[in-house]
Design a protein around this motif. Structure first.
Motif, PDB file in Angstrom:
ATOM      1  N   GLU A 138       0.803  -1.222   0.000  1.00 45.72           N
ATOM      2  CA  GLU A 138       0.000   0.000   0.000  1.00 45.72           C
ATOM      3  C   GLU A 138       0.835   1.270   0.000  1.00 45.72           C
ATOM      4  O   GLU A 138       0.296   2.375  -0.018  1.00 45.72           O
ATOM      5  CB  GLU A 138      -0.953   0.004   1.200  1.00 45.72           C
ATOM      6  N   GLY A 139       2.159   1.148   0.034  1.00 46.22           N
ATOM      7  CA  GLY A 139       3.007   2.332   0.027  1.00 46.22           C
ATOM      8  C   GLY A 139       2.951   3.123   1.314  1.00 46.22           C
ATOM      9  O   GLY A 139       2.930   4.360   1.296  1.00 46.22           O
ATOM     10  N   THR A 140       2.947   2.407   2.448  1.00 46.42           N
ATOM     11  CA  THR A 140       2.903   3.079   3.750  1.00 46.42           C
ATOM     12  C   THR A 140       4.059   2.623   4.654  1.00 46.42           C
ATOM     13  O   THR A 140       3.925   2.574   5.865  1.00 46.42           O
ATOM     14  CB  THR A 140       1.553   2.819   4.464  1.00 46.42           C
ATOM     15  N   THR A 141       5.181   2.291   4.053  1.00 43.83           N
ATOM     16  CA  THR A 141       6.359   1.899   4.828  1.00 43.83           C
ATOM     17  C   THR A 141       7.038   3.147   5.392  1.00 43.83           C
ATOM     18  O   THR A 141       6.679   4.275   5.038  1.00 43.83           O
ATOM     19  CB  THR A 141       7.375   1.147   3.936  1.00 43.83           C
ATOM     20  N   PRO A 142       8.047   2.996   6.235  1.00 45.46           N
ATOM     21  CA  PRO A 142       8.796   4.172   6.715  1.00 45.46           C
ATOM     22  C   PRO A 142       9.734   4.760   5.667  1.00 45.46           C
ATOM     23  O   PRO A 142      10.456   5.716   5.970  1.00 45.46           O
ATOM     24  CB  PRO A 142       9.610   3.593   7.889  1.00 45.46           C
ATOM     25  N   TYR A 143       9.733   4.239   4.430  1.00 43.90           N
ATOM     26  CA  TYR A 143      10.716   4.632   3.424  1.00 43.90           C
ATOM     27  C   TYR A 143      10.028   5.338   2.249  1.00 43.90           C
ATOM     28  O   TYR A 143       9.375   4.681   1.422  1.00 43.90           O
ATOM     29  CB  TYR A 143      11.479   3.407   2.940  1.00 43.90           C
ATOM     30  N   PRO A 144      10.150   6.663   2.146  1.00 41.83           N
ATOM     31  CA  PRO A 144       9.439   7.422   1.105  1.00 41.83           C
ATOM     32  C   PRO A 144       9.710   6.937  -0.316  1.00 41.83           C
ATOM     33  O   PRO A 144       8.797   6.888  -1.143  1.00 41.83           O
ATOM     34  CB  PRO A 144       9.936   8.851   1.315  1.00 41.83           C
ATOM     35  N   ILE A 145      10.956   6.571  -0.641  1.00 39.34           N
ATOM     36  CA  ILE A 145      11.264   6.139  -2.006  1.00 39.34           C
ATOM     37  C   ILE A 145      10.534   4.843  -2.343  1.00 39.34           C
ATOM     38  O   ILE A 145      10.079   4.644  -3.469  1.00 39.34           O
ATOM     39  CB  ILE A 145      12.800   5.973  -2.188  1.00 39.34           C
ATOM     40  N   CYS A 188       7.483   4.380  -5.276  1.00 41.29           N
ATOM     41  CA  CYS A 188       7.551   3.340  -6.310  1.00 41.29           C
ATOM     42  C   CYS A 188       6.314   2.449  -6.278  1.00 41.29           C
ATOM     43  O   CYS A 188       5.758   2.086  -7.327  1.00 41.29           O
ATOM     44  CB  CYS A 188       8.807   2.493  -6.123  1.00 41.29           C
ATOM     45  N   MET A 189       5.871   2.088  -5.086  1.00 43.53           N
ATOM     46  CA  MET A 189       4.710   1.198  -4.973  1.00 43.53           C
ATOM     47  C   MET A 189       3.420   1.908  -5.382  1.00 43.53           C
ATOM     48  O   MET A 189       2.526   1.285  -5.984  1.00 43.53           O
ATOM     49  CB  MET A 189       4.602   0.654  -3.551  1.00 43.53           C
ATOM     50  N   ASN A 190       3.317   3.197  -5.091  1.00 44.16           N
ATOM     51  CA  ASN A 190       2.156   3.960  -5.554  1.00 44.16           C
ATOM     52  C   ASN A 190       2.146   4.069  -7.071  1.00 44.16           C
ATOM     53  O   ASN A 190       1.095   3.984  -7.713  1.00 44.16           O
ATOM     54  CB  ASN A 190       2.158   5.355  -4.929  1.00 44.16           C
ATOM     55  N   TRP A 247       4.598  10.956  -6.537  1.00 41.94           N
ATOM     56  CA  TRP A 247       3.891   9.712  -6.237  1.00 41.94           C
ATOM     57  C   TRP A 247       3.556   9.578  -4.755  1.00 41.94           C
ATOM     58  O   TRP A 247       3.262   8.487  -4.278  1.00 41.94           O
ATOM     59  CB  TRP A 247       4.715   8.520  -6.720  1.00 41.94           C
ATOM     60  N   GLN A 248       3.577  10.716  -4.036  1.00 40.66           N
ATOM     61  CA  GLN A 248       3.110  10.807  -2.652  1.00 40.66           C
ATOM     62  C   GLN A 248       3.775   9.769  -1.749  1.00 40.66           C
ATOM     63  O   GLN A 248       3.114   9.095  -0.946  1.00 40.66           O
ATOM     64  CB  GLN A 248       1.575  10.663  -2.609  1.00 40.66           C
ATOM     65  N   GLY A 249       5.080   9.692  -1.876  1.00 39.00           N
ATOM     66  CA  GLY A 249       5.814   8.727  -1.071  1.00 39.00           C
ATOM     67  C   GLY A 249       5.892   9.071   0.389  1.00 39.00           C
ATOM     68  O   GLY A 249       6.096   8.196   1.235  1.00 39.00           O
TER      69      GLY A 249
END
Length: 470
Positions: free
Chosen positions: A358-365, A369-371, A457-459
């Protein structure tokens, strides 16, 4: 229980036997030896021609994802849209040649049976004498082909090579590393610098007709014909499926300066012109790799041959290596320990898996990418390496879950390249150096120093994100 679409066919007389083409990753007319073979067989033996695409064929034998970590209900919207566009374009081409595409879809109100069962009914009801397929490295698809051959031993089976540069493994056995493979291929089969073009199969000028009882059948029968799949939302995408769009992109790319700078731009995270973007059309066979190689060689002869043009060839060899890797190792492509002797130390964790997806990890990059993947069905090669490394190392997750998520969403999903690359990064595949880990801060600083990709991509899920110096 019969499929209502096929049931009425049994009531109609059949005066001719049929040859059947089962399309898979060969959705094109040009350089398609499978289609050419089927047309020749039908013409020479005065038979009619069935042209079929069957969704999820291996599901009908309980084989799909049998050795994978988990399954998914449906492929992502972008991948489905690209496939539908590809089938639409194929059907248009087939109609111009005097036939049309039949599309078997599973488990709907009008087609309650799986597509393997529907295909079996079609084979029996249309008195199919020959089945033509393209060779594939997809283990599950090959299991379905094997079931068909055992179920119908009287039907002649014809397999053509349409997806690779080589008709068979171009050496006695597959080397353990890509570097060894590349060096041996370039030593023994220097296709890039050969004097003549790679020979391709010409497109048929016309095709034998489909069976009369399909042409003259009821409305139910006509529902077997391909109909463009309409998604609830048509996603904006620079990737447009189909052979027509593949050739258009091929021409546009090689009519530009992009091939001459490919090596220096290929790691960009988000720019259409910075990498070749051929992968999606190569994956479902709307573009022939031999046609691509011939065009690359023309560019080198007529425009420039440099390190960047060589690197396009280099990437085609990676694709070739993973194809023969999958053919060699078969179901081991999906094993947790891969082709290695020891299993990795990663594990399943539902919460961390969902954060990554879902792109909600602690890592913006990673989130960016996942978004991007979720919204477009595409991610750059550099992005794929970064998110896979994070999945395995920072999150400590079972690599097979990541590979299956990519399978669901990537419009350029290719079983061999996808699973082979994940094994490579997890340290259980074709890499003598073992497990590879990327420094996420360093990768972010190198490939998104201004934070523009993360912001787009709203990381980080904020409006004022600026990457601070490490």
């Amino acid at each position: 229980m019969l499929n209502p679409q096929l049931d009425s066919l049994t009531k109609m007389p059949i005066d001719k036997e049929a040859v059947l083409v089962l399309f898979y990753n060969d959705l094109r007319i040009d350089d398609n030896a499978t289609l050419a073979k089927a047309a020749m067989l039908a013409q020479e033996n005065h038979r009619q021609l069935l042209l079929v695409y069957a969704d999820a064929l291996a599901d009908g034998i309980g084989q799909a994802h049998k050795d994978q970590a988990y399954d998914f209900d449906r492929i992502g919207d972008a991948r489905q849209q690209f496939l539908s566009e590809s089938l639409f374009d194929l059907n248009e081409s087939l109609q111009r040649l005097g036939n049309r595409l039949l599309h078997l879809t599973p488990h709907t109100s009008s087609a309650p049976l799986d597509t393997f069962t529907q295909l079996c009914q079609l084979i029996e009801q249309q008195q199919v004498t020959d089945i033509c397929v393209s060779q594939t490295a997809d283990y599950n698809q090959n299991q379905a082909y094997g079931f068909l051959q055992r179920k119908y031993p009287q039907v002649r089976w014809h397999e053509q090579v349409t997806n690779t540069l080589f008709a068979s493994l171009p050496m006695e056995e597959l080397p353990k590393s890509f570097t060894q493979f590349r060096k041996q291929v370039e030593s023994d089969h220097d296709l890039l610098n050969a004097e003549t073009d790679v020979v391709i199969s010409p497109a048929p000028k016309s095709l034998p007709p489909m069976p009369d009882n399909l042409i003259n059948g009821t409305a139910d029968n006509h529902s077997l014909f391909f109909n463009e799949h309409h998604l609830d939302v048509q996603l904006p995408s620079e990737f447009k499926g189909g052979e027509t769009n593949a050739i258009s992109h091929l021409n546009n790319y090689f009519n530009s300066d992009a091939p001459s700078t490919y090596k220096t731009t290929r790691n960009a995270l988000d720019d259409w012109t910075h990498s070749t973007k051929f992968s999606a059309w190569l994956a479902n066979g709307t573009l022939s790799v031999k046609v691509l190689l011939n065009r690359l060689r023309h560019y080198e002869r007529e425009v420039v041959a440099n390190e960047s043009t060589y690197w396009i060839w280099f990437e085609l060899l990676w694709r070739e290596y993973f194809y023969w890797y999958a053919m060699t190792h078969q179901q081991k492509l999906f094993w947790f320990k891969g082709i290695a002797e020891q299993s990795p130390t990663t594990e399943f964790d539902k919460e961390r898996l969902e954060q990554w997806k879902e792109g909600t990890t602690p890592y913006p990059i990673i989130n960016a990418c996942m978004n991007q993947l979720k919204q477009t069905g595409y991610m750059s090669n550099r992005g794929r390496q970064i998110v896979a490394s994070c999945f395995i190392h920072e999150l400590g997750l079972d690599w097979r879950y990541g590979a299956t998520h990519f399978e669901q969403y990537l419009i350029d999903y290719d079983v061999a390249s996808n699973w082979g690359n994940w094994q490579y990064l997890a340290g259980v595949g074709a890499d003598p150096r073992g497990c590879r880990q990327f420094n996420l801060a360093k990768q972010t600083q190198q490939y998104d120093p201004s934070g523009s990709f993360i912001h787009k991509w709203q990381g980080d899920n904020t409006d004022d994100y600026v990457l601070s110096s490490p």
